[in-house]
Design a protein around this motif. Structure first.
Motif, PDB file in Angstrom:
ATOM      1  N   PHE A 160       2.392  -1.286  -1.593  1.00 44.27           N
ATOM      2  CA  PHE A 160       2.207  -2.306  -0.564  1.00 44.27           C
ATOM      3  C   PHE A 160       2.499  -3.686  -1.147  1.00 44.27           C
ATOM      4  O   PHE A 160       2.222  -3.947  -2.317  1.00 44.27           O
ATOM      5  N   LEU A 187      -4.792   1.372   2.380  1.00 37.86           N
ATOM      6  CA  LEU A 187      -4.356   0.559   3.511  1.00 37.86           C
ATOM      7  C   LEU A 187      -5.534   0.198   4.407  1.00 37.86           C
ATOM      8  O   LEU A 187      -5.658  -0.946   4.866  1.00 37.86           O
ATOM      9  N   ARG A 207       4.840  -2.075   3.666  1.00 42.26           N
ATOM     10  CA  ARG A 207       4.643  -0.781   3.009  1.00 42.26           C
ATOM     11  C   ARG A 207       5.997  -0.182   2.645  1.00 42.26           C
ATOM     12  O   ARG A 207       6.949  -0.238   3.426  1.00 42.26           O
TER      13      ARG A 207
END
Length: 228
Positions: A60, A27, A50
């Motif tokens: 994701f 991320l 997410r």
């Protein structure tokens, strides 16, 4: 100056899955490296989601807008998404099918939670699906505070289409509050008066959408803020 949108615009859904225990590292890479790079190349990120309920938290979904197919092709050749934390990556080309094809690009305020809903329908039924959604289902959801981000179909020449609908909510309980307690009778628990007034119209159009839907699934995903 307001950005102009091209009629040839396409969208890309990038599905990424991180290695176990590496989701936050991936991320961080997406937010700090990948997204700033695509923005520099005139590609507009629509949202980064997410997994929350139905999808794992190490998965994701990034939706991005490209002015045309040429920009997408040049991007894939020059800016591959390479990161050792990724164990799965898939790109799906999407075409906006809602009446307002640019609604997702014009939406500057995102909700906390998104319903990630997929449908499979016959390609010939797309217009009926859009009409039933926009005039029958969406008004009730919007009257209860939900916000449709976009409606897309996979770019394929097949007789069947996968449809992707993203609708935003403030919380999981907010999403639950927009669900019908009786799918066919369309009675709602704690529904505001404005929603109750829509149920007769929705009853017909929702049934139309159900009749042409071959299959459907829904997952809840958390919006990830992109500060770019």
């Amino acid at each position: 100056m307001a950005r102009k949108f091209s009629e040839e615009m396409i969208f890309v859904e990038t599905q990424l899955e991180a290695k176990p225990n590496n989701a936050d590292i991936l991320l961080d890479f997406i937010r700090k490296d990948y997204v700033p790079n695509i923005v520099k190349n005139n590609i507009k990120p629509i949202c980064l989601l997410r997994g929350m309920i139905g999808k794992p938290s190490n998965e994701f979904i990034l939706i991005s807008a490209y002015n045309d197919i040429n920009l997408w092709e040049s991007h894939t050749n020059s800016l591959p998404l390479v990161n050792e934390k990724i164990i799965y990556e898939k790109n799906t080309l999407l075409k906006p099918i809602s009446t307002n094809k640019f609604m997702s690009c014009e939406n500057n305020t995102l909700k906390n939670i998104y319903g990630y809903r997929e449908f499979l329908i016959e390609t010939k039924n797309i217009n009926t699906f859009v009409e039933s959604s926009e005039q029958g289902v969406w008004p009730r959801v919007q009257s209860q505070g939900g916000k449709v981000l976009g409606l897309w179909a996979n770019i394929t020449n097949s007789s069947q289409k996968r449809i992707l609908l993203l609708t935003g909510y403030d919380s999981v309980s907010h999403w639950e509050g927009t669900r019908s307690s009786n799918q066919y009778g369309l009675s709602f628990a704690n529904a505001p008066e404005s929603s109750k007034e829509l149920t007769e119209t929705e009853k017909i159009l929702r049934k139309n959408r159900e009749d042409i839907t071959i299959s459907t699934t829904v997952n809840l995903m958390q919006n990830v803020n992109l500060n770019y």
